[in-house]
Design an enzyme around this catalytic site. Structure first.
Site, PDB file in Angstrom:
ATOM      1  N   CYS A 331       3.544   5.596   0.356  1.00 32.37           N
ATOM      2  CA  CYS A 331       2.252   5.031   0.742  1.00 32.37           C
ATOM      3  C   CYS A 331       1.108   5.931   0.271  1.00 32.37           C
ATOM      4  CB  CYS A 331       2.211   4.790   2.253  1.00 32.37           C
ATOM      5  SG  CYS A 331       0.941   3.606   2.747  1.00 32.37           S
ATOM      6  N   HIS A 427       7.411   1.726   3.891  1.00 30.18           N
ATOM      7  CA  HIS A 427       7.739   2.594   5.014  1.00 30.18           C
ATOM      8  C   HIS A 427       9.141   2.227   5.520  1.00 30.18           C
ATOM      9  CE1 HIS A 427       3.799   4.415   5.346  1.00 30.18           C
ATOM     10  NE2 HIS A 427       3.236   3.212   5.316  1.00 30.18           N
TER      11      HIS A 427
END
Length: 485
Positions: A331, A427
């Site tokens: 991310c 994630h």
């Protein structure tokens, strides 16, 4: 049936773990149970099936209750993105940026949303287990409170106060809370739990009776040290620097701790691998010699990129790459690996552009649109099951070498031409054992750990079994029935 609320004598007394454990206890007894926390402050969050985000602890508690997480379980989430401001999430969606100087007046209108979420959970469950935030003894924050007694009194929920004996002073902290809070608030507290006890609980019998005598509250139990809690996902960044340094004979994976590190629970599955030492690198410390460097997510990527460079970690990362060793960015960490990160609209702070590490041929532009979606797919020939939670669009030549492919046909991430640098927006990428084994194979390690989800499930069952033995669960259930309808 009703509801019961756990508040604490302070932060980090174990409320989140106890709520998760009680959710599993009640679920094991065949009850429909839901967790609830009116206001949370954390940069570790999870995506819900209804397209929002909530605190990671509430998602774990939902898993403990064997239900899908929903935005109603954590209707107000504050995600710090600077020393004096936080992103405000209400019922899973971004409502804006809230300066800390405006929090008191800004929270006043949120109680309506909070009570509506709580009542929806009450309507669909037998019992709601509510978690407070911080401590009701912080009387300087009492006016306009929506997280502790402000909520308890508005919703009519009985309270159990949790004290942490491991940090010392548990008698004073429990009895002292009674002494400093408003009498009407104290009337909401019906008892206490002593948490994190090491050794023979009988040794605390006199102290336990002293708390009952001096507070007028009954005790609901002494909870022993729950070693299995270490297997639950991390939420509070305070614990990061407590993790041990590398152990001789193991393979080191290093992750630098930036000020706004987020979703660092992505790295928790690595703790399941006996051959791996996960070293969280604090500020002021060089990144150690490692087989793999992972850059975790960030709530404010541009300031964290500047911090990384100021620490000299960019030099360490480039030297690591020159030695032919891999780097994985997740991310915000993925965005830092690219050439530039631009924030033309001032989404995460002052508008501007910063140079990234330049290890991936990509550029990122931050935008107000936030991706919040559960994803499944394949990477490195193995399956993954995770979620996207990011602002920004990343483009460039390296995206033609994606890390993985989603089941809906989209591609994720980017890989450098030499194959050593990889970035992904997923994630939970390392949670599936097969996916984790594929990444570890790249550094010559044979992964043997289980799926992270299975490990969490087993830990919750172990915690629930301990709570059944040491807490008066039947009395808690009876107390929950006194909650207002």
């Amino acid at each position: 049936m009703g509801a019961v609320m756990l508040q604490g004598t302070g932060s980090d007394v174990g409320k989140s773990v106890l709520v998760a454990g009680l959710c599993r206890v009640f679920a094991n007894r065949g009850l429909r149970v839901r967790p609830f926390k009116s206001q949370n402050m954390s940069n570790n969050a999870a995506v819900t099936a209804d397209g929002g985000e909530i605190g990671r602890a509430q998602a774990t508690q939902a898993f403990a209750a064997r239900v899908e997480p929903s935005v109603d379980m954590n209707p107000v989430l504050l995600k710090p993105q600077g020393d004096r401001s936080s992103q405000l999430i209400v019922r899973g969606q971004v409502r804006g940026i809230l300066p800390s100087s405006r929090w008191r007046e800004g929270r006043e209108g949120l109680l309506v949303d909070i009570l509506a979420s709580y009542r929806r959970l009450r309507a669909e469950s037998d019992i709601v287990v509510v978690e407070g935030a911080g401590s009701p003894a912080e009387i300087n924050l009492r006016q306009g409170d929506i997280a502790n007694m402000g909520f308890a009194r508005a919703a009519g929920v009985p309270v159990i106060l949790v004290g942490d004996i491991d940090r010392g002073g548990v008698i004073a902290s429990l009895v002292g809370t009674r002494a400093v809070i408003d009498p009407a608030d104290a009337a909401m507290i019906h008892g206490f739990l002593v948490n994190k006890f090491r050794g023979d609980p009988a040794l605390f019998d006199d102290g336990y009776r002293a708390i009952e005598d001096r507070s007028g509250w009954r005790g609901y139990g002494v909870v022993p040290w729950l070693a299995d809690a270490a297997r639950l996902p991390s939420e509070d960044a305070v614990i990061l620097e407590r993790r041990a340094a590398a152990t001789e004979g193991r393979v080191t994976i290093a992750c630098p701790i930036t000020p706004r590190i987020s979703n660092f629970d992505d790295l928790d599955p690595l703790k399941l691998e006996p051959g791996i030492d996960l070293v969280m690198v604090p500020p002021g410390t060089p990144i150690p010699d490692a087989a793999l460097i992972i850059l975790a997510g960030s709530k404010a990527t541009i300031p964290d990129m500047a911090f990384l460079r100021a620490q000299g970690w960019d030099i360490d990362i480039h030297a690591h790459h020159r030695r032919g060793r891999p780097v994985l960015g997740l991310c915000g960490g993925y965005q830092m690996l690219g050439r530039t990160i631009a924030d033309p609209e001032g989404i995460e702070g002052p508008a501007g552009t910063i140079d990234g590490l330049g290890l991936l041929d990509v550029d990122t532009v931050l935008t107000a649109d936030k991706a919040l979606v559960h994803v499944t797919g394949t990477a490195l020939g193995a399956r993954f099951d995770g979620y996207e939670m990011h602002m920004g669009r990343t483009t460039g030549l390296a995206t033609t070498r994606p890390v993985g492919r989603f089941d809906d046909g989209r591609e994720d991430g980017a890989t450098s031409a030499d194959g050593l640098i990889a970035g992904s927006y997923v994630h939970g990428l390392l949670a599936d054992a097969g996916q984790r084994r594929a990444w570890l194979a790249r550094i010559g390690v044979a992964g043997t750990g289980p799926d992270h989800r299975a490990s969490i499930d087993a830990a919750l069952d172990a915690i629930a079994e301990t709570l059944e033995r040491h807490v008066d669960i039947d009395a808690l259930l009876a107390l929950s029935e006194t909650a207002d309808d």
